[in-house]
Design a protein around this motif. Structure first.
Motif, PDB file in Angstrom:
ATOM      1  N   TYR A 210       2.583  -3.670  -2.340  1.00  0.00           N
ATOM      2  CA  TYR A 210       2.416  -4.689  -1.300  1.00  0.00           C
ATOM      3  C   TYR A 210       3.240  -4.393  -0.044  1.00  0.00           C
ATOM      4  O   TYR A 210       2.725  -4.509   1.076  1.00  0.00           O
ATOM      5  N   MET A 211       4.498  -4.000  -0.205  1.00  0.00           N
ATOM      6  CA  MET A 211       5.361  -3.757   0.945  1.00  0.00           C
ATOM      7  C   MET A 211       4.861  -2.581   1.774  1.00  0.00           C
ATOM      8  O   MET A 211       4.920  -2.608   3.007  1.00  0.00           O
ATOM      9  N   GLU A 212       4.353  -1.549   1.105  1.00  0.00           N
ATOM     10  CA  GLU A 212       3.782  -0.412   1.829  1.00  0.00           C
ATOM     11  C   GLU A 212       2.485  -0.806   2.526  1.00  0.00           C
ATOM     12  O   GLU A 212       2.124  -0.240   3.571  1.00  0.00           O
ATOM     13  N   TRP A 213       1.785  -1.774   1.954  1.00  0.00           N
ATOM     14  CA  TRP A 213       0.502  -2.207   2.513  1.00  0.00           C
ATOM     15  C   TRP A 213       0.665  -2.975   3.816  1.00  0.00           C
ATOM     16  O   TRP A 213      -0.189  -2.866   4.716  1.00  0.00           O
ATOM     17  N   LEU A 214       1.710  -3.751   3.973  1.00  0.00           N
ATOM     18  CA  LEU A 214       1.862  -4.623   5.142  1.00  0.00           C
ATOM     19  C   LEU A 214       1.708  -3.900   6.478  1.00  0.00           C
ATOM     20  O   LEU A 214       0.905  -4.333   7.322  1.00  0.00           O
ATOM     21  N   PRO A 215       2.428  -2.793   6.739  1.00  0.00           N
ATOM     22  CA  PRO A 215       2.232  -2.111   8.019  1.00  0.00           C
ATOM     23  C   PRO A 215       0.857  -1.457   8.146  1.00  0.00           C
ATOM     24  O   PRO A 215       0.316  -1.343   9.253  1.00  0.00           O
ATOM     25  N   VAL A 216       0.289  -1.035   7.018  1.00  0.00           N
ATOM     26  CA  VAL A 216      -1.054  -0.445   7.051  1.00  0.00           C
ATOM     27  C   VAL A 216      -2.077  -1.508   7.420  1.00  0.00           C
ATOM     28  O   VAL A 216      -2.999  -1.258   8.219  1.00  0.00           O
ATOM     29  N   ARG A 217      -1.916  -2.689   6.880  1.00  0.00           N
ATOM     30  CA  ARG A 217      -2.792  -3.823   7.230  1.00  0.00           C
ATOM     31  C   ARG A 217      -2.722  -4.104   8.734  1.00  0.00           C
ATOM     32  O   ARG A 217      -3.746  -4.265   9.390  1.00  0.00           O
ATOM     33  N   GLU A 218      -1.521  -4.132   9.292  1.00  0.00           N
ATOM     34  CA  GLU A 218      -1.363  -4.378  10.730  1.00  0.00           C
ATOM     35  C   GLU A 218      -2.041  -3.282  11.545  1.00  0.00           C
ATOM     36  O   GLU A 218      -2.685  -3.560  12.566  1.00  0.00           O
ATOM     37  N   ALA A 219      -1.903  -2.038  11.105  1.00  0.00           N
ATOM     38  CA  ALA A 219      -2.530  -0.921  11.812  1.00  0.00           C
ATOM     39  C   ALA A 219      -4.050  -1.042  11.794  1.00  0.00           C
ATOM     40  O   ALA A 219      -4.726  -0.783  12.796  1.00  0.00           O
TER      41      ALA A 219
ATOM     42  N   TYR B  29      -1.762  -8.055  -4.742  1.00  0.00           N
ATOM     43  CA  TYR B  29      -2.081  -6.739  -4.176  1.00  0.00           C
ATOM     44  C   TYR B  29      -2.530  -5.772  -5.272  1.00  0.00           C
ATOM     45  O   TYR B  29      -3.517  -5.048  -5.106  1.00  0.00           O
ATOM     46  N   ASN B  30      -1.818  -5.775  -6.393  1.00  0.00           N
ATOM     47  CA  ASN B  30      -2.125  -4.828  -7.467  1.00  0.00           C
ATOM     48  C   ASN B  30      -3.530  -5.001  -8.012  1.00  0.00           C
ATOM     49  O   ASN B  30      -4.213  -4.006  -8.314  1.00  0.00           O
ATOM     50  N   VAL B  31      -3.984  -6.252  -8.134  1.00  0.00           N
ATOM     51  CA  VAL B  31      -5.345  -6.495  -8.629  1.00  0.00           C
ATOM     52  C   VAL B  31      -6.367  -5.846  -7.710  1.00  0.00           C
ATOM     53  O   VAL B  31      -7.262  -5.104  -8.154  1.00  0.00           O
ATOM     54  N   PHE B  32      -6.250  -6.087  -6.411  1.00  0.00           N
ATOM     55  CA  PHE B  32      -7.239  -5.535  -5.488  1.00  0.00           C
ATOM     56  C   PHE B  32      -7.046  -4.039  -5.257  1.00  0.00           C
ATOM     57  O   PHE B  32      -8.007  -3.321  -4.972  1.00  0.00           O
ATOM     58  N   TYR B  33      -5.816  -3.570  -5.410  1.00  0.00           N
ATOM     59  CA  TYR B  33      -5.561  -2.129  -5.368  1.00  0.00           C
ATOM     60  C   TYR B  33      -6.350  -1.441  -6.485  1.00  0.00           C
ATOM     61  O   TYR B  33      -7.000  -0.407  -6.263  1.00  0.00           O
ATOM     62  N   ARG B  34      -6.328  -2.020  -7.679  1.00  0.00           N
ATOM     63  CA  ARG B  34      -7.053  -1.434  -8.804  1.00  0.00           C
ATOM     64  C   ARG B  34      -8.561  -1.496  -8.601  1.00  0.00           C
ATOM     65  O   ARG B  34      -9.296  -0.604  -9.026  1.00  0.00           O
ATOM     66  N   VAL B  35      -9.030  -2.550  -7.924  1.00  0.00           N
ATOM     67  CA  VAL B  35     -10.452  -2.609  -7.558  1.00  0.00           C
ATOM     68  C   VAL B  35     -10.786  -1.451  -6.629  1.00  0.00           C
ATOM     69  O   VAL B  35     -11.795  -0.755  -6.799  1.00  0.00           O
ATOM     70  N   GLY B  36      -9.938  -1.233  -5.626  1.00  0.00           N
ATOM     71  CA  GLY B  36     -10.162  -0.152  -4.674  1.00  0.00           C
ATOM     72  C   GLY B  36     -10.146   1.216  -5.325  1.00  0.00           C
ATOM     73  O   GLY B  36     -10.988   2.069  -5.013  1.00  0.00           O
ATOM     74  N   VAL B  37      -9.214   1.409  -6.228  1.00  0.00           N
ATOM     75  CA  VAL B  37      -9.141   2.688  -6.945  1.00  0.00           C
ATOM     76  C   VAL B  37     -10.413   2.916  -7.758  1.00  0.00           C
ATOM     77  O   VAL B  37     -10.979   4.012  -7.771  1.00  0.00           O
ATOM     78  N   ARG B  38     -10.873   1.878  -8.428  1.00  0.00           N
ATOM     79  CA  ARG B  38     -12.092   1.982  -9.231  1.00  0.00           C
ATOM     80  C   ARG B  38     -13.307   2.323  -8.346  1.00  0.00           C
ATOM     81  O   ARG B  38     -14.203   3.051  -8.760  1.00  0.00           O
ATOM     82  N   MET B  39     -13.291   1.816  -7.115  1.00  0.00           N
ATOM     83  CA  MET B  39     -14.396   2.088  -6.188  1.00  0.00           C
ATOM     84  C   MET B  39     -14.274   3.459  -5.528  1.00  0.00           C
ATOM     85  O   MET B  39     -15.164   3.880  -4.794  1.00  0.00           O
ATOM     86  N   GLY B  40     -13.168   4.134  -5.769  1.00  0.00           N
ATOM     87  CA  GLY B  40     -12.997   5.471  -5.224  1.00  0.00           C
ATOM     88  C   GLY B  40     -12.453   5.508  -3.810  1.00  0.00           C
ATOM     89  O   GLY B  40     -12.613   6.514  -3.104  1.00  0.00           O
ATOM     90  N   LEU B  41     -11.789   4.428  -3.372  1.00  0.00           N
ATOM     91  CA  LEU B  41     -11.255   4.392  -2.016  1.00  0.00           C
ATOM     92  C   LEU B  41     -10.016   5.275  -1.907  1.00  0.00           C
ATOM     93  O   LEU B  41      -9.227   5.393  -2.841  1.00  0.00           O
ATOM     94  N   LYS B  42      -9.874   5.879  -0.738  1.00  0.00           N
ATOM     95  CA  LYS B  42      -8.756   6.785  -0.489  1.00  0.00           C
ATOM     96  C   LYS B  42      -7.687   6.100   0.361  1.00  0.00           C
ATOM     97  O   LYS B  42      -7.933   5.092   0.997  1.00  0.00           O
ATOM     98  N   GLU B  43      -6.516   6.684   0.349  1.00  0.00           N
ATOM     99  CA  GLU B  43      -5.407   6.292   1.227  1.00  0.00           C
ATOM    100  C   GLU B  43      -4.995   4.825   1.064  1.00  0.00           C
ATOM    101  O   GLU B  43      -4.631   4.154   2.038  1.00  0.00           O
ATOM    102  N   LEU B  44      -5.025   4.337  -0.150  1.00  0.00           N
ATOM    103  CA  LEU B  44      -4.569   2.966  -0.408  1.00  0.00           C
ATOM    104  C   LEU B  44      -3.061   2.969  -0.660  1.00  0.00           C
ATOM    105  O   LEU B  44      -2.582   3.737  -1.494  1.00  0.00           O
ATOM    106  N   PRO B  45      -2.313   2.134   0.040  1.00  0.00           N
ATOM    107  CA  PRO B  45      -0.876   2.009  -0.270  1.00  0.00           C
ATOM    108  C   PRO B  45      -0.707   1.598  -1.731  1.00  0.00           C
ATOM    109  O   PRO B  45      -1.518   0.854  -2.277  1.00  0.00           O
ATOM    110  N   THR B  46       0.361   2.070  -2.348  1.00  0.00           N
ATOM    111  CA  THR B  46       0.522   1.825  -3.784  1.00  0.00           C
ATOM    112  C   THR B  46       1.141   0.475  -4.101  1.00  0.00           C
ATOM    113  O   THR B  46       1.084   0.028  -5.249  1.00  0.00           O
TER     114      THR B  46
END
Length: 252
Positions: free
Chosen positions: A150-159, A131-148
């Motif tokens: 893996y555990m925070e990401w799971l419910p966001v992924r489902e949503a 998760y951290n690797v792709f989170y850093r890719v997203g941050v570099r691309m300027g994406l917003k509202e990314l969970p910080t």
């Protein structure tokens, strides 16, 4: 020398084997076809006209990020963002931020699912590393509202799965193109492979059964790798035009 992904990272193991990568993109191909922003792929025409070529183009960028020094990886991410910005300018519209997140989320989910299918279950720490690797890719691309994490990401992924997917005419056409470029037999293998890694929401929308004909084959395939005959099997299943490119994906 600093790398974007550490030399001994599980992410390198995941993206260092061709069969794992193929399952990642098999799953993503199914989910892509359902995404409500899939019309952007039709604006450029690249995916429907050449889905396999698009696959290897995406793989090149992903592997550059995973295996290159940090400076080169950052340049690859910046290039991806510029390419998408040019498409937005040509269309006179902006790709929604949730659509960028969806693509990032696919890479996270299918990296984990493909590796666990073909190798072994990941620890929570390893999932966090993915998760951290792709989170850093997203941050570099300027994406917003990314969970910080893996555990925070799971419910966001489902949503996202519930909100951003729908079966449409684009879905039907993309699967038609997959079949056209792969042929009937390979297309059947693709569908059965997708059943093994796609989340339930995707399977429901595509009306996939829970049973895959490949389920009993996976253990045999793992054994074939030990016997060094997996290359023969891949040679039978994969289009001849791409055999060398697929072989070149194997680092581990």
């Amino acid at each position: 020398m600093e790398f974007f992904v550490e030399r001994h990272s599980i992410v390198r193991k995941i993206w260092g084997k061709s069969d794992t990568i193929l399952f990642i993109f098999a799953g993503a191909a199914a989910e892509f076809a359902l995404n409500k922003a899939v019309d952007w792929l039709y604006f450029t025409g690249k995916l429907p006209s050449d889905p396999l070529g698009r696959l290897f183009s995406t793989v090149r960028y992903a592997r550059m990020i995973v295996f290159a020094p940090k400076e080169e990886a950052d340049k690859a991410i910046d290039t991806m963002r510029k390419i998408h910005s040019a498409v937005e300018e040509n269309r006179g519209a902006v790709i929604p931020d949730w659509a960028y997140r969806d693509v990032l989320f696919m890479l996270i989910h299918y990296s984990i699912a493909a590796y666990e299918l073909l190798e072994t279950k990941l620890t929570e720490a390893e999932k966090e590393e993915v998760y951290n690797v792709f989170y850093r890719v997203g941050v570099r691309m300027g994406l917003k509202e990314l969970p910080t994490n893996y555990m925070e990401w799971l419910p966001v992924r489902e949503a996202h799965l519930m909100a951003d997917l729908q079966k449409s005419a684009f879905t039907a056409d993309l699967f038609k193109q997959y079949k056209k470029h792969l042929g009937t037999m390979r297309f059947k293998v693709l569908i059965e492979g997708q059943k093994l890694v796609c989340p339930n929401r995707v399977k429901v929308l595509l009306q996939f059964s829970d049973f895959s004909l490949l389920t009993p084959v996976v253990p045999l395939y793992k054994a074939s790798r030990l016997l060094k005959i997996d290359g023969l099997l891949k040679g039978i299943l994969l289009p001849s035009d791409y055999k060398e490119q697929i072989k070149a994906l194997d680092v581990y």
